[in-house]
Scaffold this active site. Sequence first.
Site: not given
Ligand code: PLP
Length: 392
Positions: A88, A110, A377
């Site tokens: 993020k 948000e 992620s």
């Molecule tokens: C660690 C992590 N992975 C994935 C996501 C999902 O978001 P996005 O699909 O935009 O990557 C989030 C959302 O808060 C997150 O904190």
Amino acid sequence: MRPDARGYFGDFGGRFVPEVLIAALGELEIAMEAAFADPAFWLEYETILQHFVGRPSPVYRADRYAAGISSVPFALKREDLNHTGAHKINNTVGQALLARRMGKRRIIAETGAGQHGVATATVGAKFGIPVDVYMGALDVERQALNVYIMNLLGANVHAVSGGTRTLKDATNEAFRQWAARVEDTFYVIGSVVGAHPYPYMVREFQKIIGIEARRQCLEQFGRLPTDVVACVGGGSNAIGIFAGFIDDAAVRLWGVEAAGEGLESGRTAAALGAGSVGVLHGSRSYLLQTERGQVQDTHSISAGLDYPGVGPEHAFLKQSGRATYVPVTDDEALDAFFAFARAEGIVPALESAHAIAFARTLARERSKDDLILVNLSGRGDKDINQVRELRR
Ligand SMILES: Cc1ncc(COP(=O)(O)O)c(C=O)c1O
């Protein structure tokens, strides 16, 4: 691919917002185009990503998790090692630079899992811009640690108690707050969702993941991955890594959605797997809705995936067949969370655990000549209390 002049990826996207926000989005688009054409903007963005965020994040070979199932090489793009613990931050750095360039005096955001809120609070502190974060009251409970961190960083966190008290309700409230103070407020959206130009702009800030990963795979493995796997909430970490490989037709792209208790259960967050086309938060895409077009309540074990919609570019990639979207349930993600931590010495975010769970299924069909690349992620510190409660 760029969206067309009206902000559409094929049939999806656009700008479905009240009149008061049309002008604000137009102003943002002009500022964004000017910034994107300015090498000094990208130089500052890249410098901050390098020295503040810690990029490039490594690509790391981690074979123990899939061992016994397959001999396929398994690699992770380590977004969990970024400052603040998830992908993020790449996007919030970019948007905060834009907010400063536009002379905005306040940032709002948000958040679901809290990672985007923490990332926004972080750049607010770094750039000296006050931040207000809107968060569903249920997520405030589930992600108490991140709420504490946001407050520590000087942001005001507002618990939103309407609806399911999750990300959708927080997003509604952030849109309302933006409409009330468009002149001095910059709305930092946390995923590739919302009205044009957000889905495009956020992708441009997240595509660093895929650009780095492609180069690293070539350097470290001498070839491209055969499969790229990422979880999909709104879709920003997935679109970020996909962007690096989208022109490599032989690389299969997999988006993993949160099935919750199952696609047919009614307690799911898989917008592409169980939803239909409609309009949510300013753009046309897939979303979970009732037959009467009301937004359906969602469920996922993971706050960051618990969103009824999905970014319009993913809807387009599904329609065109370039990417494939698959569901993973709460239980499968939780099992993967534990198995992965034990096998690799890395505690993944529950969101990322969805991608990891599917990657192991995929490994059964792959051989040693393939290469599976998973976007890790985020890290799982924020989820420890929740997981402890669930497995008590
Ligand atoms: C660690 C992590 N992975 C994935 C996501 C999902 O978001 P996005 O699909 O935009 O990557 C989030 C959302 O808060 C997150 O904190």
